[in-house]
Design a protein around this motif. Structure first.
Motif, PDB file in Angstrom:
ATOM      1  N   SER A  23      53.384  41.149  37.250  1.00 62.01           N
ATOM      2  CA  SER A  23      54.570  41.750  38.353  1.00 62.01           C
ATOM      3  C   SER A  23      53.720  41.392  39.582  1.00 62.01           C
ATOM      4  N   ASP A  24      53.023  40.317  40.202  1.00 61.61           N
ATOM      5  CA  ASP A  24      52.788  39.822  40.783  1.00 61.61           C
ATOM      6  C   ASP A  24      52.123  40.477  40.868  1.00 61.61           C
ATOM      7  N   ARG A  25      50.923  40.559  40.565  1.00 59.54           N
ATOM      8  CA  ARG A  25      49.397  41.495  40.581  1.00 59.54           C
ATOM      9  C   ARG A  25      47.975  40.816  41.269  1.00 59.54           C
ATOM     10  N   PRO A  26      48.148  40.926  42.509  1.00 58.24           N
ATOM     11  CA  PRO A  26      46.376  40.422  43.084  1.00 58.24           C
ATOM     12  C   PRO A  26      45.343  40.185  42.189  1.00 58.24           C
ATOM     13  N   PHE A  27      44.521  38.910  41.745  1.00 56.63           N
ATOM     14  CA  PHE A  27      44.292  39.019  41.075  1.00 56.63           C
ATOM     15  C   PHE A  27      41.972  38.108  41.905  1.00 56.63           C
ATOM     16  N   VAL A  28      40.891  38.254  41.288  1.00 56.76           N
ATOM     17  CA  VAL A  28      40.343  37.521  41.957  1.00 56.76           C
ATOM     18  C   VAL A  28      40.619  35.613  41.545  1.00 56.76           C
ATOM     19  N   CYS A  29      39.780  34.756  42.218  1.00 62.06           N
ATOM     20  CA  CYS A  29      40.142  33.469  41.567  1.00 62.06           C
ATOM     21  C   CYS A  29      38.710  33.095  42.230  1.00 62.06           C
ATOM     22  N   VAL A  48      31.898  36.737  44.985  1.00 63.29           N
ATOM     23  CA  VAL A  48      32.534  36.789  44.145  1.00 63.29           C
ATOM     24  C   VAL A  48      32.703  37.965  43.558  1.00 63.29           C
ATOM     25  N   THR A  49      31.538  39.052  43.561  1.00 65.02           N
ATOM     26  CA  THR A  49      31.433  40.365  43.181  1.00 65.02           C
ATOM     27  C   THR A  49      32.327  41.008  44.492  1.00 65.02           C
ATOM     28  N   ARG A  50      32.049  40.855  45.635  1.00 63.35           N
ATOM     29  CA  ARG A  50      32.636  41.254  46.840  1.00 63.35           C
ATOM     30  C   ARG A  50      34.270  41.763  46.702  1.00 63.35           C
ATOM     31  N   MET A  51      34.568  40.009  46.324  1.00 63.22           N
ATOM     32  CA  MET A  51      36.027  39.406  46.104  1.00 63.22           C
ATOM     33  C   MET A  51      36.652  41.015  45.318  1.00 63.22           C
ATOM     34  N   MET A  52      35.825  40.789  43.945  1.00 63.60           N
ATOM     35  CA  MET A  52      35.931  41.728  43.234  1.00 63.60           C
ATOM     36  C   MET A  52      36.585  43.535  43.351  1.00 63.60           C
ATOM     37  N   GLN A  53      35.281  44.178  44.185  1.00 64.43           N
ATOM     38  CA  GLN A  53      35.177  44.902  44.613  1.00 64.43           C
ATOM     39  C   GLN A  53      36.631  45.083  45.841  1.00 64.43           C
ATOM     40  N   ASP A  54      36.724  44.283  46.812  1.00 64.47           N
ATOM     41  CA  ASP A  54      38.037  44.482  47.534  1.00 64.47           C
ATOM     42  C   ASP A  54      38.986  44.709  46.818  1.00 64.47           C
ATOM     43  N   ASP A  65      49.361  23.994  32.968  1.00 66.77           N
ATOM     44  CA  ASP A  65      48.055  23.312  33.374  1.00 66.77           C
ATOM     45  C   ASP A  65      46.516  24.392  33.188  1.00 66.77           C
ATOM     46  N   ARG A  66      46.577  24.667  32.918  1.00 66.50           N
ATOM     47  CA  ARG A  66      45.243  26.083  32.919  1.00 66.50           C
ATOM     48  C   ARG A  66      45.456  26.597  34.406  1.00 66.50           C
ATOM     49  N   ARG A  67      46.253  26.416  34.971  1.00 65.97           N
ATOM     50  CA  ARG A  67      45.966  27.176  36.109  1.00 65.97           C
ATOM     51  C   ARG A  67      46.085  28.624  36.209  1.00 65.97           C
ATOM     52  N   PRO A  68      45.582  29.486  36.294  1.00 67.88           N
ATOM     53  CA  PRO A  68      45.469  30.278  36.758  1.00 67.88           C
ATOM     54  C   PRO A  68      46.750  31.493  37.064  1.00 67.88           C
ATOM     55  N   LEU A  69      47.029  32.589  36.399  1.00 67.42           N
ATOM     56  CA  LEU A  69      48.639  32.971  37.125  1.00 67.42           C
ATOM     57  C   LEU A  69      47.559  34.758  37.168  1.00 67.42           C
ATOM     58  N   GLY A  70      46.891  34.577  36.440  1.00 64.07           N
ATOM     59  CA  GLY A  70      46.285  36.521  36.785  1.00 64.07           C
ATOM     60  C   GLY A  70      45.946  36.934  34.983  1.00 64.07           C
ATOM     61  N   VAL A  71      45.372  38.692  35.247  1.00 61.81           N
ATOM     62  CA  VAL A  71      44.414  38.996  34.389  1.00 61.81           C
ATOM     63  C   VAL A  71      45.064  39.888  33.953  1.00 61.81           C
ATOM     64  N   VAL A  72      45.190  40.204  32.317  1.00 63.38           N
ATOM     65  CA  VAL A  72      45.942  41.275  31.356  1.00 63.38           C
ATOM     66  C   VAL A  72      44.148  42.100  31.211  1.00 63.38           C
ATOM     67  N   THR A  73      43.703  43.145  31.328  1.00 61.42           N
ATOM     68  CA  THR A  73      42.873  44.436  31.197  1.00 61.42           C
ATOM     69  C   THR A  73      43.096  45.194  30.107  1.00 61.42           C
ATOM     70  N   ALA A  74      42.151  45.894  29.268  1.00 59.48           N
ATOM     71  CA  ALA A  74      42.418  46.835  28.425  1.00 59.48           C
ATOM     72  C   ALA A  74      43.259  47.780  29.209  1.00 59.48           C
ATOM     73  N   ARG A  75      43.146  48.567  30.952  1.00 66.21           N
ATOM     74  CA  ARG A  75      43.275  49.203  31.669  1.00 66.21           C
ATOM     75  C   ARG A  75      44.852  49.014  31.861  1.00 66.21           C
ATOM     76  N   HIS A  90      39.558  45.700  43.479  1.00 66.42           N
ATOM     77  CA  HIS A  90      39.481  46.715  42.580  1.00 66.42           C
ATOM     78  C   HIS A  90      39.644  46.158  41.204  1.00 66.42           C
ATOM     79  N   CYS A  91      39.295  45.211  41.075  1.00 69.41           N
ATOM     80  CA  CYS A  91      39.104  44.095  39.612  1.00 69.41           C
ATOM     81  C   CYS A  91      38.419  44.727  39.180  1.00 69.41           C
ATOM     82  N   SER A  92      37.889  44.418  38.073  1.00 67.21           N
ATOM     83  CA  SER A  92      36.935  43.971  37.489  1.00 67.21           C
ATOM     84  C   SER A  92      36.156  42.663  36.389  1.00 67.21           C
ATOM     85  N   ALA A  93      37.362  42.096  36.855  1.00 62.69           N
ATOM     86  CA  ALA A  93      36.945  40.408  36.685  1.00 62.69           C
ATOM     87  C   ALA A  93      37.134  39.338  37.525  1.00 62.69           C
ATOM     88  N   ALA A  94      36.694  37.933  37.256  1.00 57.25           N
ATOM     89  CA  ALA A  94      37.327  37.158  38.173  1.00 57.25           C
ATOM     90  C   ALA A  94      37.596  35.860  37.281  1.00 57.25           C
TER      91      ALA A  94
END
Length: 144
Positions: A11-17, A27-33, A110-120, A35-39
């Motif tokens: 649902s249009d949730r932001p993710f780090v790319c 990258v870790t600063r972007m993840m922190q900003d 085209d293998r372009r990222p759309l987001g990440v699904v997490t265990a959370r 609140h993502c556990s993966a990029a």
């Protein structure tokens, strides 16, 4: 809930790319900003890997690498298992369980990222079910 399509979970949730050449610290600063556990890591816009908190801990810190100068492409997980956004969320849960991972990148044709699904995300669905069950029990208590 596992039958819901992944695009509803994202649902249009932001993710780090980030590019494979981006330093780990950035990258870790972007993840922190966000609140993502993966990029999701790309080369020329195409997904080539994933970088997680565990990668930062074990492949960078524990290995004694400098996060300021180490490109994320050197310490990411290459070619992760992926899914398309039209698949049911249950497919992502199955991939996580079978591969012992907590993140599944979602990509387009085209293998372009759309987001990440997490265990959370799975826990969030359980929390919604739990909340609904508590409400139902409360309503029953009022009736009795």
């Amino acid at each position: 809930m596992p039958s819901r399509p992944i695009h509803q979970i994202l649902s249009d949730r932001p993710f780090v790319c980030a590019s494979v050449y981006t330093p780990v610290r950035e990258v870790t600063r972007m993840m922190q900003d966000l609140h993502c556990s993966a990029a999701l890591i790309t080369e020329h816009g195409v997904l080539t890997g994933i970088f997680t908190e565990r990668d930062a801990t074990f492949r960078v810190l524990a290995a004694g690498l400098d996060p300021e100068t180490t490109p994320v492409g050197e310490v990411m997980t290459h070619n992760p298992q992926t899914l398309s956004e039209d698949k049911p969320f249950g497919h992502a849960l199955h991939l996580m369980f079978e591969n012992g991972v907590r993140h599944v990148p979602i990509i387009d044709g085209d293998r372009r990222p759309l987001g990440v699904v997490t265990a959370r995300d799975a826990l969030a669905l359980d929390a919604l079910d739990f909340g609904a069950e508590l409400l139902r029990r409360e309503e029953i208590t009022v009736i009795l």
